[in-house]
Write a protein that holds these residues in place. Structure first.
Motif, PDB file in Angstrom:
ATOM      1  N   ILE A  70       0.831  -1.205   0.000  1.00  0.00           N
ATOM      2  CA  ILE A  70       0.000   0.000   0.000  1.00  0.00           C
ATOM      3  C   ILE A  70       0.869   1.260   0.000  1.00  0.00           C
ATOM      4  O   ILE A  70       0.621   2.200  -0.762  1.00  0.00           O
ATOM      5  CB  ILE A  70      -0.936  -0.006   1.222  1.00  0.00           C
ATOM      6  N   VAL A  71       1.887   1.261   0.835  1.00  0.00           N
ATOM      7  CA  VAL A  71       2.770   2.434   0.931  1.00  0.00           C
ATOM      8  C   VAL A  71       3.502   2.671  -0.386  1.00  0.00           C
ATOM      9  O   VAL A  71       3.572   3.804  -0.898  1.00  0.00           O
ATOM     10  CB  VAL A  71       3.778   2.261   2.084  1.00  0.00           C
ATOM     11  N   VAL A  72       4.050   1.595  -0.960  1.00  0.00           N
ATOM     12  CA  VAL A  72       4.774   1.741  -2.221  1.00  0.00           C
ATOM     13  C   VAL A  72       3.823   2.167  -3.337  1.00  0.00           C
ATOM     14  O   VAL A  72       4.197   2.957  -4.214  1.00  0.00           O
ATOM     15  CB  VAL A  72       5.496   0.427  -2.579  1.00  0.00           C
ATOM     16  N   GLY A  73       2.580   1.657  -3.313  1.00  0.00           N
ATOM     17  CA  GLY A  73       1.601   2.077  -4.309  1.00  0.00           C
ATOM     18  C   GLY A  73       1.332   3.579  -4.237  1.00  0.00           C
ATOM     19  O   GLY A  73       1.218   4.246  -5.264  1.00  0.00           O
ATOM     20  N   TRP A  74       1.237   4.098  -3.013  1.00  0.00           N
ATOM     21  CA  TRP A  74       1.039   5.543  -2.841  1.00  0.00           C
ATOM     22  C   TRP A  74       2.236   6.322  -3.377  1.00  0.00           C
ATOM     23  O   TRP A  74       2.076   7.350  -4.049  1.00  0.00           O
ATOM     24  CB  TRP A  74       0.838   5.858  -1.364  1.00  0.00           C
ATOM     25  N   VAL A  75       3.442   5.814  -3.132  1.00  0.00           N
ATOM     26  CA  VAL A  75       4.650   6.481  -3.635  1.00  0.00           C
ATOM     27  C   VAL A  75       4.673   6.469  -5.160  1.00  0.00           C
ATOM     28  O   VAL A  75       4.995   7.478  -5.804  1.00  0.00           O
ATOM     29  CB  VAL A  75       5.919   5.795  -3.070  1.00  0.00           C
ATOM     30  N   VAL A  76       4.310   5.325  -5.753  1.00  0.00           N
ATOM     31  CA  VAL A  76       4.289   5.224  -7.216  1.00  0.00           C
ATOM     32  C   VAL A  76       3.286   6.205  -7.800  1.00  0.00           C
ATOM     33  O   VAL A  76       3.574   6.914  -8.775  1.00  0.00           O
ATOM     34  CB  VAL A  76       3.939   3.778  -7.644  1.00  0.00           C
ATOM     35  N   GLY A  77       2.088   6.288  -7.210  1.00  0.00           N
ATOM     36  CA  GLY A  77       1.074   7.204  -7.706  1.00  0.00           C
ATOM     37  C   GLY A  77       1.491   8.656  -7.569  1.00  0.00           C
ATOM     38  O   GLY A  77       1.300   9.454  -8.486  1.00  0.00           O
ATOM     39  N   SER A  78       2.063   9.006  -6.430  1.00  0.00           N
ATOM     40  CA  SER A  78       2.495  10.388  -6.208  1.00  0.00           C
ATOM     41  C   SER A  78       3.602  10.768  -7.169  1.00  0.00           C
ATOM     42  O   SER A  78       3.636  11.871  -7.712  1.00  0.00           O
ATOM     43  CB  SER A  78       2.968  10.555  -4.770  1.00  0.00           C
ATOM     44  N   VAL A 122      -6.016  -4.099  -3.831  1.00  0.00           N
ATOM     45  CA  VAL A 122      -6.924  -3.057  -4.331  1.00  0.00           C
ATOM     46  C   VAL A 122      -6.384  -1.667  -4.015  1.00  0.00           C
ATOM     47  O   VAL A 122      -6.291  -0.810  -4.902  1.00  0.00           O
ATOM     48  CB  VAL A 122      -8.332  -3.238  -3.733  1.00  0.00           C
ATOM     49  N   LEU A 123      -6.017  -1.439  -2.762  1.00  0.00           N
ATOM     50  CA  LEU A 123      -5.525  -0.109  -2.382  1.00  0.00           C
ATOM     51  C   LEU A 123      -4.204   0.223  -3.070  1.00  0.00           C
ATOM     52  O   LEU A 123      -3.986   1.364  -3.500  1.00  0.00           O
ATOM     53  CB  LEU A 123      -5.358  -0.025  -0.869  1.00  0.00           C
ATOM     54  N   GLY A 124      -3.312  -0.762  -3.156  1.00  0.00           N
ATOM     55  CA  GLY A 124      -2.026  -0.512  -3.805  1.00  0.00           C
ATOM     56  C   GLY A 124      -2.197  -0.119  -5.259  1.00  0.00           C
ATOM     57  O   GLY A 124      -1.601   0.860  -5.733  1.00  0.00           O
ATOM     58  N   GLY A 125      -3.034  -0.867  -5.991  1.00  0.00           N
ATOM     59  CA  GLY A 125      -3.262  -0.528  -7.393  1.00  0.00           C
ATOM     60  C   GLY A 125      -3.996   0.788  -7.561  1.00  0.00           C
ATOM     61  O   GLY A 125      -3.688   1.570  -8.464  1.00  0.00           O
ATOM     62  N   TRP A 126      -4.956   1.042  -6.680  1.00  0.00           N
ATOM     63  CA  TRP A 126      -5.734   2.283  -6.762  1.00  0.00           C
ATOM     64  C   TRP A 126      -4.864   3.497  -6.450  1.00  0.00           C
ATOM     65  O   TRP A 126      -4.914   4.514  -7.153  1.00  0.00           O
ATOM     66  CB  TRP A 126      -6.908   2.189  -5.789  1.00  0.00           C
ATOM     67  N   LEU A 127      -4.058   3.399  -5.402  1.00  0.00           N
ATOM     68  CA  LEU A 127      -3.178   4.518  -5.043  1.00  0.00           C
ATOM     69  C   LEU A 127      -2.130   4.770  -6.115  1.00  0.00           C
ATOM     70  O   LEU A 127      -1.702   5.913  -6.339  1.00  0.00           O
ATOM     71  CB  LEU A 127      -2.506   4.248  -3.708  1.00  0.00           C
ATOM     72  N   ALA A 128      -1.696   3.705  -6.800  1.00  0.00           N
ATOM     73  CA  ALA A 128      -0.688   3.875  -7.848  1.00  0.00           C
ATOM     74  C   ALA A 128      -1.230   4.646  -9.039  1.00  0.00           C
ATOM     75  O   ALA A 128      -0.458   5.209  -9.821  1.00  0.00           O
ATOM     76  CB  ALA A 128      -0.174   2.510  -8.303  1.00  0.00           C
TER      77      ALA A 128
END
Length: 266
Positions: A51-59, A143-149
């Motif tokens: 989840i954290v890495v997904g947020w970093v990728v999206g940002s 779900v959250l990881g892909g969505w945040l990315a």
């Protein structure tokens, strides 16, 4: 006039535990057994990392001015690469292999095995217990990881929905398969990891036949089809992927039931 033997047989039949009651009984026992703080903490940490890495990728994608299409691809690719390839099979393996495998190894399976009930409820309860614990640990980070990315761009909802379907059905299929593996092999986790890494990780690249025998390909198809993204691998029809995952689940439980009928429990 009935004989004592016939009366005893009649009593045994009356006392036989029904399928639904037997499933509930076994489920309560098995879910208490497979849940441990160590497993939850370790696998929960793996999901949190995603989840954290997904947020970093999206940002990062947002700051770099990536196109909407590119961010949707990144989100789907991330949910596939981390969620479906790593988290879903590994989490399902840990809990499913332990559901009956640990009970057999430590000698407690005999207490369930000797009860006057069918073997199918025991196999079904093991799969239900595994899915109950594995599903949130697999679905939420995927779900959250892909969505945040995707950084909430238009189309991110499709990625989230595709990730949800793929992770949920994949978790169920893997859980049923690894319940069977836990009954077939003593060191089920090692055999399961070998399957995930060697077969689904390497052998699927050898040809179409090997790929068709991989659960991963069908779970990934759900993500690619629902998210409407080409992730660069062979996909099947959406209906085909759902049917195959359902059939694998059913056949695995049927074989686990047969195995329970012939297993030697100490």
């Amino acid at each position: 006039m009935s004989t004592p033997a016939a009366a005893a047989a009649s009593t045994a039949v009356r006392r036989r535990v029904g399928a639904v009651r037997a499933t509930v009984l076994c489920y309560r026992v098995l879910i208490r057994q497979i849940v441990s703080m160590g497993r939850i903490a370790a696998l929960g940490a793996l999901g949190t990392t995603m989840i954290v890495v997904g947020w970093v990728v999206g940002s990062s994608s947002s700051r770099n001015g990536s196109s909407t299409a590119g961010m949707i691809f990144d989100g789907a690719s991330y949910a596939d690469g981390f969620g479906l390839i790593v988290i879903v099979p590994i989490v399902s393996l840990v809990f499913a292999a332990a559901s009956l495998g640990d009970s057999r190894d430590d000698g407690t399976l005999v207490y369930l095995w000797l009860r006057p009930m069918g073997r199918a409820p025991l196999a079904a309860a093991a799969a239900l217990a595994s899915v109950t614990v594995s599903l949130p640990l697999c679905v939420v980070p995927t779900v959250l990881g892909g969505w945040l990315a995707t950084d909430f761009v238009a189309g991110s909802g499709r990625v989230a929905l595709g990730s949800l379907a793929a992770a949920a059905l994949g978790t169920i299929a893997y859980s049923c398969l690894f319940v069977l593996v836990g009954l077939l092999f003593r060191k089920a986790v090692l055999w399961g990891i070998a399957y995930v890494l060697l077969w689904e990780g390497l052998a699927v690249g050898l040809g179409d036949f090997a790929e068709r025998l991989s659960l991963r390909g069908y779970a990934r198809t759900l993500l690619a089809r629902i998210a409407d993204v080409d992730l660069g691998f062979t996909t099947y029809r959406l209906v085909t992927a759902v049917i195959v995952l359902a059939c694998v689940s059913a056949v695995s439980l049927a074989l686990a039931t047969v195995r329970l009928r012939h297993i030697d429990v100490d």
